[in-house]
Scaffold this active site. Sequence first.
Site, PDB file in Angstrom:
ATOM      1  N   SER A  80       0.842  -1.198   0.000  1.00 21.82           N
ATOM      2  CA  SER A  80       0.000   0.000   0.000  1.00 21.82           C
ATOM      3  C   SER A  80       0.874   1.243   0.000  1.00 21.82           C
ATOM      4  O   SER A  80       2.002   1.219   0.525  1.00 21.82           O
ATOM      5  CB  SER A  80      -0.901   0.021   1.242  1.00 21.82           C
ATOM      6  OG  SER A  80      -1.627   1.232   1.337  1.00 21.82           O
TER       7      SER A  80
ATOM      8  N   TYR B 215      -2.859   0.070  10.730  1.00 19.29           N
ATOM      9  CA  TYR B 215      -3.003  -0.480   9.372  1.00 19.29           C
ATOM     10  C   TYR B 215      -1.770  -0.163   8.529  1.00 19.29           C
ATOM     11  O   TYR B 215      -1.208  -1.047   7.880  1.00 19.29           O
ATOM     12  CB  TYR B 215      -4.249   0.090   8.693  1.00 19.29           C
ATOM     13  CG  TYR B 215      -4.295  -0.195   7.205  1.00 19.29           C
ATOM     14  CD1 TYR B 215      -4.631  -1.457   6.736  1.00 19.29           C
ATOM     15  CD2 TYR B 215      -3.945   0.793   6.280  1.00 19.29           C
ATOM     16  CE1 TYR B 215      -4.640  -1.737   5.375  1.00 19.29           C
ATOM     17  CE2 TYR B 215      -3.953   0.523   4.922  1.00 19.29           C
ATOM     18  CZ  TYR B 215      -4.299  -0.738   4.477  1.00 19.29           C
ATOM     19  OH  TYR B 215      -4.293  -1.014   3.122  1.00 19.29           O
TER      20      TYR B 215
END
Length: 224
Positions: free
Chosen positions: A136, A148
Site C-alpha cells: 500500500s 493499518y
Amino acid sequence: MAEKTLFITGASSGIGAETARQAVAKGWNVGLFARSADKLESLVEELGDKALALPGDATQVSEQQAAVETLAAHFGDVTAAFANAGRGASASGTLEGDAEDWQSMVNLNVMGVLWTAKAVAPYFQKNRGHLVLTGSAAGRTHIKGSVYSATKWFVHGYAGNLAEEFKEWGARVTVIAPGMVDTPFFDEAKPDKLKPEDIANSVLFALEADPRASVREIFVMPAN
C-alpha cells in the site's frame, strides 16, 4: 507451453476478483481463495473451467496450505500466488484503536501474508514461481497512529526479504503499492480514485515480465 496457475487470496471481490478475470483472459488457471464460498462460486461460473473455488480463512496456515495442495492437484502445479487478502482497522490511532480489532487485522494483514508465502514456497523452489503481495501507499509513508499502515510497512519489508530468499531458486517476488482504490474495502464509493482493474493490470504486468526481469515493486497512485 506449460500451464500457468495463480493462487489468489482475497479473491471474492475487488482487486482479487479483477485479477482473476484478467489472469484467465491471459490464459492462466486461477485458484480463488476467500471465506465467502457463494461469491467464489459465482466467480467460477463467470470464469469457467480455468477457475477453482477454494473457500477458506487466510489467517489459518493449514487452510492456505490445503487450498494450494488442492489447486496443484487440480491443475498440475502452482506457479504464482497473489497474497492479496487484507483489511483496515475499525478506528484510527493508538488511543482510539481497539485491541481485539488490531489483533484480527494483524492476523490477516501480516500472518495471512506469511501463510501464503509458506504455502507456496515449496512449489516455487522447484518451478521458479512468482509471489505478488498487496502492499500500500500507506506502507511507504508515516500516517499518524496508523496500525493499518504499520502492517503494510511489514508487507513491504517482508517482500524485499522474500525476494532475496526466493532469488536463490530463480523465483521472483513483487509488492504492489496502490494508493486509494475504489473497492469494498471502503464503506463509501471512491469514484475518482483507482479502480481494481488498475491494480490487476499491475499484477499481470509483473507476472508476465520476461523471466530475466524481477519487478520488485510497482507503486500506483490516483492521477487526481
